[in-house]
Write an enzyme that holds these catalytic residues in place. Sequence first.
Site, PDB file in Angstrom:
ATOM      1  CG  HIS A  94      -6.204   5.928   0.086  1.00 45.87           C
ATOM      2  ND1 HIS A  94      -6.058   7.087   0.806  1.00 45.87           N
ATOM      3  CD2 HIS A  94      -5.275   5.059   0.558  1.00 45.87           C
ATOM      4  CE1 HIS A  94      -5.084   6.920   1.694  1.00 45.87           C
ATOM      5  NE2 HIS A  94      -4.585   5.702   1.559  1.00 45.87           N
TER       6      HIS A  94
ATOM      7  CG  HIS B 218      -1.833   1.095   1.405  1.00 50.05           C
ATOM      8  ND1 HIS B 218      -3.187   1.020   1.134  1.00 50.05           N
ATOM      9  CD2 HIS B 218      -1.629   2.373   1.818  1.00 50.05           C
ATOM     10  CE1 HIS B 218      -3.754   2.182   1.377  1.00 50.05           C
ATOM     11  NE2 HIS B 218      -2.828   3.023   1.793  1.00 50.05           N
ATOM     12  CD  GLU B 219       1.825   3.586   3.687  1.00 46.17           C
ATOM     13  OE1 GLU B 219       1.965   4.622   3.021  1.00 46.17           O
ATOM     14  OE2 GLU B 219       0.881   3.429   4.479  1.00 46.17           O
TER      15      GLU B 219
ATOM     16  CG  HIS C 139       0.003   5.898  -0.819  1.00 40.99           C
ATOM     17  ND1 HIS C 139      -1.139   6.272  -1.495  1.00 40.99           N
ATOM     18  CD2 HIS C 139      -0.415   5.501   0.418  1.00 40.99           C
ATOM     19  CE1 HIS C 139      -2.187   6.100  -0.717  1.00 40.99           C
ATOM     20  NE2 HIS C 139      -1.786   5.633   0.441  1.00 40.99           N
TER      21      HIS C 139
END
Length: 217
Positions: free
Chosen positions: A126, A116-117, A120
């Site tokens: 998101h 997830h990070e 980004h």
Amino acid sequence: MVGACRCSSHSAPPARPDDVIDDVTDDNESVSDIIAKANKDIESAMTEGDVKSDGRRNALHCSSCKWPKYGKYVSIYYHFSNKYSECWSYIGRVLYYRRQSLSLSSACLTTATVQHELFHALGFTHEHSRSDRDDHVTVHYENILPDKKHNFKKYRTNNLYTPYDFDSVMQYQNWAWTSNREMTLTSKENPKLMLGIAKSASDNDFLRVNRYYKCPV
Ligand SMILES: [Zn+2]
């Protein structure tokens, strides 16, 4: 690809939410619960729960926010930092940093949260912040903690011709930042669908990266 296992999980009725702000990290916790717990003391400093930005950048419409590509490899000059006790990243490349940090405390070290990070960092927001999110999810603002509503902002994203993906590792869970234990995010098509339970990135997550960076798929 949507695996049968994930499909069957999603068709289950939603469980009663646990208190998401506790002191124990559990591999079964959703990405958004892990992030909310790790970032509870710094969330006000974030554009969204784990996005460190001044809010004006939009990597998907910013060529300088893209990481350079040499041959078939995209080079990401990242400093993985554990000097913070949180999980956060900038969106895309920030040119004025020589060493761009990405914080992964021990509480964040699940496959899904690390991915997830990194997504980004590669430039992605998101899933519930996508430009087309209103066609797919309902945001129940009445159930969101008043000071957390900024986490549900919609952005002008380049969706790279990929579908909205409930299995994305960038999708937050149904009770993210709830004020009253009622859901804050539901699928329009199936309000009982469990969101944000991915344990790893979906094929669509990888497809977006490959399309954005023009890598073979
Ligand atoms: Zn995030």
